[in-house]
Design a protein around this motif. Structure first.
Motif, PDB file in Angstrom:
ATOM      1  N   ARG A 203     -79.373  92.834  20.640  1.00 37.35           N
ATOM      2  CA  ARG A 203     -80.155  92.151  21.674  1.00 37.35           C
ATOM      3  C   ARG A 203     -80.567  93.136  22.775  1.00 37.35           C
ATOM      4  O   ARG A 203     -81.729  93.144  23.219  1.00 37.35           O
ATOM      5  CB  ARG A 203     -79.321  91.015  22.252  1.00 37.35           C
ATOM      6  CG  ARG A 203     -79.912  90.345  23.476  1.00 37.35           C
ATOM      7  CD  ARG A 203     -81.150  89.510  23.126  1.00 37.35           C
ATOM      8  NE  ARG A 203     -81.607  88.819  24.307  1.00 37.35           N
ATOM      9  CZ  ARG A 203     -81.102  87.669  24.753  1.00 37.35           C
ATOM     10  NH1 ARG A 203     -80.113  87.091  24.090  1.00 37.35           N
ATOM     11  NH2 ARG A 203     -81.580  87.104  25.831  1.00 37.35           N
ATOM     12  N   ASP A 207     -84.442  94.325  23.659  1.00 34.23           N
ATOM     13  CA  ASP A 207     -85.069  94.213  24.978  1.00 34.23           C
ATOM     14  C   ASP A 207     -85.623  95.557  25.443  1.00 34.23           C
ATOM     15  O   ASP A 207     -86.750  95.637  25.952  1.00 34.23           O
ATOM     16  CB  ASP A 207     -84.058  93.693  25.998  1.00 34.23           C
ATOM     17  CG  ASP A 207     -83.819  92.192  25.873  1.00 34.23           C
ATOM     18  OD1 ASP A 207     -84.550  91.537  25.103  1.00 34.23           O
ATOM     19  OD2 ASP A 207     -82.908  91.683  26.545  1.00 34.23           O
ATOM     20  N   TYR A 210     -88.704  96.414  23.425  1.00 37.91           N
ATOM     21  CA  TYR A 210     -89.724  95.359  23.339  1.00 37.91           C
ATOM     22  C   TYR A 210     -89.890  94.877  21.894  1.00 37.91           C
ATOM     23  O   TYR A 210     -91.000  94.616  21.428  1.00 37.91           O
ATOM     24  CB  TYR A 210     -91.069  95.849  23.873  1.00 37.91           C
ATOM     25  CG  TYR A 210     -91.030  96.336  25.301  1.00 37.91           C
ATOM     26  CD1 TYR A 210     -91.198  95.458  26.363  1.00 37.91           C
ATOM     27  CD2 TYR A 210     -90.807  97.673  25.596  1.00 37.91           C
ATOM     28  CE1 TYR A 210     -91.145  95.891  27.679  1.00 37.91           C
ATOM     29  CE2 TYR A 210     -90.749  98.124  26.909  1.00 37.91           C
ATOM     30  CZ  TYR A 210     -90.921  97.225  27.937  1.00 37.91           C
ATOM     31  OH  TYR A 210     -90.868  97.665  29.248  1.00 37.91           O
ATOM     32  N   THR A 213     -85.126  90.888  18.193  1.00 41.62           N
ATOM     33  CA  THR A 213     -83.753  91.205  17.804  1.00 41.62           C
ATOM     34  C   THR A 213     -83.564  91.266  16.284  1.00 41.62           C
ATOM     35  O   THR A 213     -82.875  92.169  15.789  1.00 41.62           O
ATOM     36  CB  THR A 213     -82.790  90.177  18.421  1.00 41.62           C
ATOM     37  OG1 THR A 213     -82.955  90.190  19.843  1.00 41.62           O
ATOM     38  CG2 THR A 213     -81.358  90.501  18.080  1.00 41.62           C
ATOM     39  N   ARG A 361     -91.987  92.823  29.835  1.00 41.34           N
ATOM     40  CA  ARG A 361     -90.589  92.414  29.697  1.00 41.34           C
ATOM     41  C   ARG A 361     -90.462  90.900  29.693  1.00 41.34           C
ATOM     42  O   ARG A 361     -89.663  90.328  28.936  1.00 41.34           O
ATOM     43  CB  ARG A 361     -89.757  93.000  30.837  1.00 41.34           C
ATOM     44  CG  ARG A 361     -89.475  94.482  30.689  1.00 41.34           C
ATOM     45  CD  ARG A 361     -88.644  95.020  31.848  1.00 41.34           C
ATOM     46  NE  ARG A 361     -88.211  96.388  31.588  1.00 41.34           N
ATOM     47  CZ  ARG A 361     -87.450  97.101  32.420  1.00 41.34           C
ATOM     48  NH1 ARG A 361     -87.063  96.579  33.583  1.00 41.34           N
ATOM     49  NH2 ARG A 361     -87.085  98.326  32.100  1.00 41.34           N
ATOM     50  N   TRP A 365     -88.747  89.896  26.404  1.00 42.27           N
ATOM     51  CA  TRP A 365     -87.390  89.418  26.632  1.00 42.27           C
ATOM     52  C   TRP A 365     -87.314  87.905  26.459  1.00 42.27           C
ATOM     53  O   TRP A 365     -86.288  87.364  26.033  1.00 42.27           O
ATOM     54  CB  TRP A 365     -86.907  89.823  28.023  1.00 42.27           C
ATOM     55  CG  TRP A 365     -86.742  91.313  28.186  1.00 42.27           C
ATOM     56  CD1 TRP A 365     -87.116  92.279  27.303  1.00 42.27           C
ATOM     57  CD2 TRP A 365     -86.179  91.990  29.304  1.00 42.27           C
ATOM     58  NE1 TRP A 365     -86.822  93.530  27.802  1.00 42.27           N
ATOM     59  CE2 TRP A 365     -86.243  93.386  29.024  1.00 42.27           C
ATOM     60  CE3 TRP A 365     -85.637  91.571  30.513  1.00 42.27           C
ATOM     61  CZ2 TRP A 365     -85.780  94.348  29.919  1.00 42.27           C
ATOM     62  CZ3 TRP A 365     -85.171  92.540  31.402  1.00 42.27           C
ATOM     63  CH2 TRP A 365     -85.237  93.906  31.114  1.00 42.27           C
ATOM     64  N   ASN A 368     -86.910  87.203  22.828  1.00 39.02           N
ATOM     65  CA  ASN A 368     -85.541  87.476  22.379  1.00 39.02           C
ATOM     66  C   ASN A 368     -84.556  86.431  22.896  1.00 39.02           C
ATOM     67  O   ASN A 368     -83.614  86.052  22.191  1.00 39.02           O
ATOM     68  CB  ASN A 368     -85.107  88.875  22.825  1.00 39.02           C
ATOM     69  CG  ASN A 368     -85.519  89.943  21.819  1.00 39.02           C
ATOM     70  OD1 ASN A 368     -85.862  89.638  20.677  1.00 39.02           O
ATOM     71  ND2 ASN A 368     -85.507  91.194  22.247  1.00 39.02           N
ATOM     72  N   TYR A 369     -84.774  85.962  24.125  1.00 42.15           N
ATOM     73  CA  TYR A 369     -83.897  84.925  24.671  1.00 42.15           C
ATOM     74  C   TYR A 369     -84.033  83.634  23.859  1.00 42.15           C
ATOM     75  O   TYR A 369     -83.059  82.903  23.654  1.00 42.15           O
ATOM     76  CB  TYR A 369     -84.242  84.677  26.137  1.00 42.15           C
ATOM     77  CG  TYR A 369     -83.266  83.775  26.862  1.00 42.15           C
ATOM     78  CD1 TYR A 369     -82.052  84.271  27.317  1.00 42.15           C
ATOM     79  CD2 TYR A 369     -83.573  82.432  27.089  1.00 42.15           C
ATOM     80  CE1 TYR A 369     -81.153  83.441  27.980  1.00 42.15           C
ATOM     81  CE2 TYR A 369     -82.691  81.598  27.755  1.00 42.15           C
ATOM     82  CZ  TYR A 369     -81.475  82.108  28.201  1.00 42.15           C
ATOM     83  OH  TYR A 369     -80.587  81.288  28.854  1.00 42.15           O
TER      84      TYR A 369
END
Length: 741
Positions: A203, A207, A210, A213, A361, A365, A368-369
């Motif tokens: 993870r 991040d 970019y 995951t 980001r 991000w 990914n979250y």
């Protein structure tokens, strides 16, 4: 000397004056119709040289002796001349024939040639000799490489030598570096056995790079737990900022030797701005002739996309070049031509580097979250974000996701299996913010509301009851009625009594069903397309840097399609950049600017505000649209993004924004949109975000816009909604219903 442009006229006169008939001696025919004749060694030489001027290598090869043809195949012969033509940018060959000597079955013709080239200008090669032999009563050229250049001996090579030069930098609006030669990047390797938690490390790396995951996790599956494997490159400053986390979570550090720095052309933020800046790589073979004609060699690195490509000549300059003949040992036998260079120039963009990285980001991000939710690769393929200055049209940030590492295209990349990695990123090269278009959903209601109010179909103070169900089959002839409001889909109560600005705030679908029907029947089928054009939703934005998608706003043939188009569905499609343009014009009081990215070339300012159009809305119509957008984030009853900006458990915004949510049905999963401008009372900036095939605009796009605006105004970006970390629950849209507002 005979100018090559006049050659064929002179040749025709000579042919008419010949006493003896001329016989065709070509072995295979000529693409130009030029005949190589037997009249004399001199005329054979002239015809050979004229065929060279015409780039007719078939005719030239047909004129060489049997022995020469035995030494050089047609392909090899053709390659000598085509490579030369590409290397120098050949425009033509002229000649002057001097004396001729014949002895038995051999002859020598003395002559000079002049080549006109785009790269080296005029190249003179004097004192040349063409040797000919008689074969079957015909004079044939005893050809060798000396007939290309007099110093071009067997085994020597014809080489374009380019002096080394530094490619200039790309800067942001504040003079901060975005791209620079000889910059420092950190190369990162990891080993799974050194990770404190494999999932957490993947993870973190995702991040910083970019990258989704699962893609990072897939890298590790190819290696044993104790193996060190390459994951990518990050800015040295980022590596320093996250040094402790990289050590504690991933077990990697400089001290352990698994992170080290190297020098290369650095793209700050790596993939954060690559769709804007572009990247460099070797001269592409499929486009080699064009690049060579511009003065580049196969050894040069050139811009292959974005700013690097469009402003390649300015960034690269023109390093001095020399055309040489070099023998195998390296000795220069002859210098045939020299091209003077010109200095490189830096390029200054309108991009704000810090805002660009924050926006990149936010999107990366966020995905990914939400990787187990709407951010799953099998659900949402990507997203785009655009930030614009509302008073000039300058682009402050432009994000396309997924992104990729620009250094992969540079041959100095240390990535193992670079070819496979390049193949894997091909699907990410398109700039989703500019080159792709999507159904806009309810953000398009900005246009529709303006059209209904400006034409007088409704007045700012008129009441409308927004119910959960609307039936226009009898009154308006809508064959798709009854139609449902989005609140029906979401299990909410009816909106109730509203005025037009509140219709926009609450995204009341029945309001748009009814007034688009009226507009189609009482005004014109062109009503919505005409107003969309005022807002810039027509054709292409015209930035001249990227492949641009054209907006599609069809003229509806029926009431049914007019209704669908008014809510941003049906055939209506726009790009994220066009959504930002629409928002900018609404924010600044009605001026539509052409978006631009380049502020300055060297010391010369080239970027400036350029007005494309004015909305020409009545003051009352424009004020009503603006009021509706401002209430989207501040009205606790009707505002579809109130919970993101004004009642957010993670923190309320420290500024007042105006916006519009949009949820466009697009197959199984809807496109999530949010457009906004801020501050409400004195707008500075407009933002547009689209997350393809995700959830409702208020769920996905609005939280991203909130974080981007937080960064713009200098506040710590609010966290992502906690439910993003949960499992995905798809929207269920009933027949004749629509997804969220």
């Amino acid at each position: 000397m005979i100018p090559f442009r006049q050659f064929f006229v002179i040749l025709s006169l000579v042919a008419l004056a010949a006493c003896a008939p001329m016989q065709d001696m070509m072995s295979g025919g000529s693409g130009t119709g030029i005949s190589v004749v037997t009249a004399s060694p001199r005329s054979v030489t002239e015809n050979f040289l004229s065929a060279w001027n015409a780039s007719d290598t078939d005719a030239m090869y047909g004129a060489i002796s049997v022995r020469s043809q035995g030494l050089y195949t047609p392909e090899a012969f053709n390659r000598f001349y085509t490579n030369l033509a590409e290397d120098v940018g050949m425009q033509g060959v002229t000649y002057t024939v001097h004396s001729m000597e014949t002895q038995g079955t051999s002859a020598v013709v003395d002559y000079d040639i002049t080549m006109e080239t785009t790269v080296f200008g005029t190249i003179e090669d004097t004192g040349r000799k063409m040797r000919l032999v008689q074969e079957n009563d015909r004079w044939m050229v005893a050809w060798s490489t000396l007939d290309i250049f007099s110093a071009y001996t067997s085994g020597a090579s014809l080489t374009v030598v380019s002096e080394d030069s530094r490619r200039e930098s790309i800067y942001d609006r504040n003079g901060e570096v975005l791209v620079q030669d000889n910059g420092t990047v950190s190369v990162v390797y990891v080993s799974q056995q050194n990770m404190s938690n494999v999932a957490d490390c993947n993870r973190l790396l995702g991040d910083l790079l970019y990258t989704r995951t699962p893609e990072i996790a897939a890298l590790g599956r190819n290696f044993l737990p104790d193996a060190n494997y390459y994951v990518g490159e990050i800015d040295e400053s980022v590596e320093i900022e996250y040094r402790q986390q990289l050590l504690e979570v991933c077990g990697t550090s400089r001290e352990l030797g698994s992170i080290y720095t190297r020098r290369t052309r650095q793209y700050v933020g790596q993939g954060a701005a690559v769709h804007v800046t572009g990247y460099i790589g070797p001269v592409p073979q499929e486009d080699r002739a064009r690049w060579i004609a511009l003065g580049y060699t196969d050894n040069d690195l050139v811009g292959l996309s974005g700013i690097e490509n469009v402003y390649n000549e300015e960034l690269n300059g023109r390093p001095p070049r020399v055309l040489q003949i070099i023998e195998p040992g390296g000795t220069v036998l002859s210098e045939l031509g020299r091209a003077d260079g010109q200095p490189a120039q830096p390029v200054y963009l309108t991009i704000d580097r810090d805002l660009q990285i924050s926006a990149a980001r936010t999107v990366a991000w966020g995905y990914n979250y939400a990787i187990n939710n709407w951010g799953r690769p099998d659900i949402s393929p990507g997203a785009a974000a655009v930030v614009m200055d509302v008073e000039t049209g300058a682009v402050l940030a432009m994000v396309s996701y997924p992104t990729f590492q620009p250094g992969l295209f540079n041959p100095d990349s240390e990535a193992p299996d670079r070819g496979e990695k390049l193949a894997a990123v091909q699907g990410s090269l398109s700039n989703r913010a500019v080159s792709e278009r999507y159904s806009p959903g309810s953000i398009f209601k900005i246009v529709s509301t303006a059209a209904f109010l400006d034409t007088g179909l409704t007045q700012p103070g008129d009441n409308f009851f927004c119910d959960l169900i609307w039936d226009g089959s009898q009154t308006y002839g809508d064959t798709s009625s009854p139609r449902l409001d989005w609140r029906f889909t979401d299990g909410l109560d009816a909106t109730g009594n509203i005025v037009p600005s509140q219709a926009l705030t609450s995204s009341c679908d029945p309001f748009y069903y009814e007034f688009s029907s009226l507009g189609f029947l009482e005004e014109s089928p062109n009503l919505i397309p005409d107003y969309a054009a005022r807002f810039g939703l027509v054709g292409q934005p015209g930035m001249g840097i990227f492949r641009e998608a054209s907006a599609v706003i069809p003229v509806p043939p029926t009431v049914d399609e007019a209704i669908n188009n008014s809510i941003g569905q049906g055939g209506t499609q726009i790009s994220a950049l066009q959504a930002a343009m629409m928002t900018t014009a609404t924010a600044n009081g009605g001026t539509l600017y052409r978006p631009y990215l380049v502020e300055q070339l060297g010391d010369q300012r080239v970027g400036q505000a350029q007005v494309i159009n004015t909305l020409n809305l009545s003051p009352e119509a424009l004020a009503s649209v603006q009021r509706g957008m401002c209430d989207v984030v501040s009205d606790p009853v009707h505002g579809t993004a109130y919970g993101i900006f004004s009642d957010n458990p993670l923190g309320n915004a420290q500024y007042v924004a105006c916006g519009k949510t949009g949820t466009a049905q697009a197959g199984t999963y809807p496109n999530a949109w949010f457009v906004a401008y801020a501050p409400a009372d004195d707008p500075e900036v407009a933002v547009a975000v689209v997350a393809q095939n995700s959830r409702e605009g208020s769920d996905v796009a609005a939280p991203m816009v909130r974080r981007i605006l937080d960064a713009y105004f200098g506040y710590e970006p609010v966290g992502f909604p906690e439910w993003w970390a949960e499992d995905y629950v798809p929207l269920t849209v009933p027949d004749n219903g629509v997804a969220g507002g």
